[in-house]
Design an enzyme around this catalytic site. Structure first.
Site, PDB file in Angstrom:
ATOM      1  N   GLU A 231       0.757  -1.227  -0.035  1.00 12.26           N
ATOM      2  CA  GLU A 231      -0.144   0.050   0.033  1.00 12.26           C
ATOM      3  C   GLU A 231       0.962   1.330   0.166  1.00 12.26           C
ATOM      4  O   GLU A 231       0.607   2.064   0.768  1.00 12.26           O
ATOM      5  CB  GLU A 231      -0.948  -0.062   1.157  1.00 12.26           C
ATOM      6  CG  GLU A 231      -1.881  -1.186   1.242  1.00 12.26           C
ATOM      7  CD  GLU A 231      -2.782  -1.169   1.994  1.00 12.26           C
ATOM      8  OE1 GLU A 231      -3.030  -0.207   3.197  1.00 12.26           O
ATOM      9  OE2 GLU A 231      -4.034  -1.967   2.150  1.00 12.26           O
TER      10      GLU A 231
ATOM     11  N   GLU B 252      -5.087  -9.157   0.131  1.00 14.49           N
ATOM     12  CA  GLU B 252      -5.583  -9.384   1.505  1.00 14.49           C
ATOM     13  C   GLU B 252      -7.251  -9.321   1.441  1.00 14.49           C
ATOM     14  O   GLU B 252      -7.852  -8.396   0.828  1.00 14.49           O
ATOM     15  CB  GLU B 252      -5.104  -8.029   2.297  1.00 14.49           C
ATOM     16  CG  GLU B 252      -3.803  -8.091   2.624  1.00 14.49           C
ATOM     17  CD  GLU B 252      -3.363  -6.824   3.500  1.00 14.49           C
ATOM     18  OE1 GLU B 252      -4.338  -6.197   4.028  1.00 14.49           O
ATOM     19  OE2 GLU B 252      -2.248  -6.591   3.645  1.00 14.49           O
TER      20      GLU B 252
END
Length: 422
Positions: free
Chosen positions: A82, A229
């Protein structure tokens, strides 16, 4: 747990693919010859060095890939995590780091065997519903354009961390809980994309398709989405009422069934994205909110937080295909709290507590922890080992290890079958 104990747990639970957030040498050694496929990661704090130097990138591949492959089956490298949303200052180095690592893989002749990409937060996609209107945040165009070019050229996936839990929490009243949890819907509750008339029965599919449409806006249609995820927390604070064991079990169980159905998404029924379930263990040292520490399928001592309900999909991850599960007291709970939970179990909870009365089979050892474990398990078995029936305000946990002969006795009594005391 040590790396070898952890790998034993993975094998016992029939886990065949894992993602690490680093390239821990003990883990990579322990995974050798297990055939478990592992995504290793370059931590965000190493991006600067790798993105600035081909020699550093080559050294990283030598130390963390070449040293272990093929005995340890490294399937992909996740470069950062991220990055655009958590360390935007490193964004200009992201694609150079990926390309340097790829060059090092080419030099080692591993570039056709190991993919390279970088996991993104869902928040890089703006206007995600309806999916056909989704697009990447344009402030990241200078990174996304070359990144997608690289992914397309190398046949690597777009890695996305996708959480229907957060979509639901941020859009309460707009996104129904049932859609977030993959629950069966009446046609009127399905979400319809007005531009394509495609019907969405769950939030995850809509998020995946939003990523496909965002790539299409950049004229890329040959890059697959890999969900690096997804999950649901099993416990939260007062502001997180939907972080419960029941919802976590429902989301993860239904998500696994959905992926194993291989039905793809409304936009791409022919492509089923693989999903990495976040996460294996609860992380008790995480800072608040409470949910941050409670995404795991297991406690740190490897007992399951809850049992998945994916019957018929094979035995893995503390699946409910095992009959022998028990509910016991967690370590470190004070006796006053335990006594209150014990009183509830034997009173309003209507657990069978006759065997822990003075003079009976399970009275000894005479302490509140032993008696509470017996009572908790009696209640848990009486409730059919249902999700949420082994909690008692957070002082109980599920275990697959037979704790004592008293539990064998209780298990037999509850199931009305003959038993043998070991």
């Amino acid at each position: 747990m040590s790396a070898t104990e952890l790998v034993s747990l993975l094998q016992f639970q029939k886990v065949t693919h894992i993602r690490l957030y680093d390239a821990d040498p003990d883990m990579l050694k322990a995974l050798a010859k297990t055939k478990i496929r592992v995504i290793i990661s370059v931590p965000n704090n190493q991006l600067l060095a790798i993105g600035s130097s081909n020699a550093t990138a080559a050294s990283w591949i030598g130390k963390n890939v070449v040293a272990y492959y093929p005995q340890t089956v490294i399937s992909a490298i996740a470069v950062g995590d991220e990055v655009l949303t958590t360390v935007p200052s490193s964004a200009p180095l992201l694609v150079p780091a990926i390309e340097s690592l790829y060059s090092a893989l080419v030099a080692a002749n591993l570039h056709n065997l190991i993919k390279i990409s970088t996991p993104h937060s869902a928040s890089i996609i703006l206007d995600p519903f309806p999916p056909s209107q989704a697009f990447f945040n344009q402030s990241w165009s200078s990174v996304m354009q070359p990144l997608l070019q690289f992914l397309s050229k190398t046949g690597s996936p777009l890695m996305m961390n996708l959480y229907p839990y957060y979509v639901f929490m941020q859009n309460k009243g707009v996104v129904p809980l049932e859609n977030s949890l993959f629950k069966p819907l009446t046609p009127s509750k399905e979400m319809v994309d007005p531009n394509t008339l495609l019907h969405y029965t769950n939030v995850l599919d809509a998020m995946v398709d939003a990523a496909y449409y965002s790539m299409k806006n950049f004229n890329f249609t040959d890059v697959a989405v890999l969900v690096t995820e997804s999950g649901w927390p099993s416990k939260g604070d007062s502001k997180e009422p939907y972080a419960t064991i029941d919802n976590a079990d429902t989301y993860n169980s239904n998500m696994i069934k959905h992926v194993l159905d291989r039905s793809g998404t409304p936009l791409h029924p022919e492509i089923t994205s693989s999903v990495y379930l976040y996460e294996l263990f609860n992380e008790d040292l995480r800072s608040p909110p409470v949910s941050e520490a409670n995404w795991g399928l297991f406690y740190a001592n490897a007992t399951p937080v809850y049992l998945l309900h994916v019957s018929g999909s094979g035995t893995f991850l503390a699946n409910d295909t095992t009959n022998q599960t028990y509910c016991i007291v967690m370590d470190g709970v004070d006796s006053k709290t335990l006594q209150a939970a014990l009183d509830w179990a034997c009173g309003p909870g209507q657990a069978n507590c006759s065997e822990i009365q003075p003079g009976e089979n399970c009275y000894q050892p005479n302490n509140v922890k032993n008696h509470a474990s017996y009572a908790f398990d009696s209640y848990y078995q009486k409730e059919g080992r249902a999700a949420g029936s082994c909690d008692f305000k957070g002082v109980a946990m599920i275990t697959t290890t037979d704790p004592s002969k008293c539990f064998m006795l209780l298990f037999a009594l509850n199931n009305h079958r003959s038993f043998i005391l070991h």
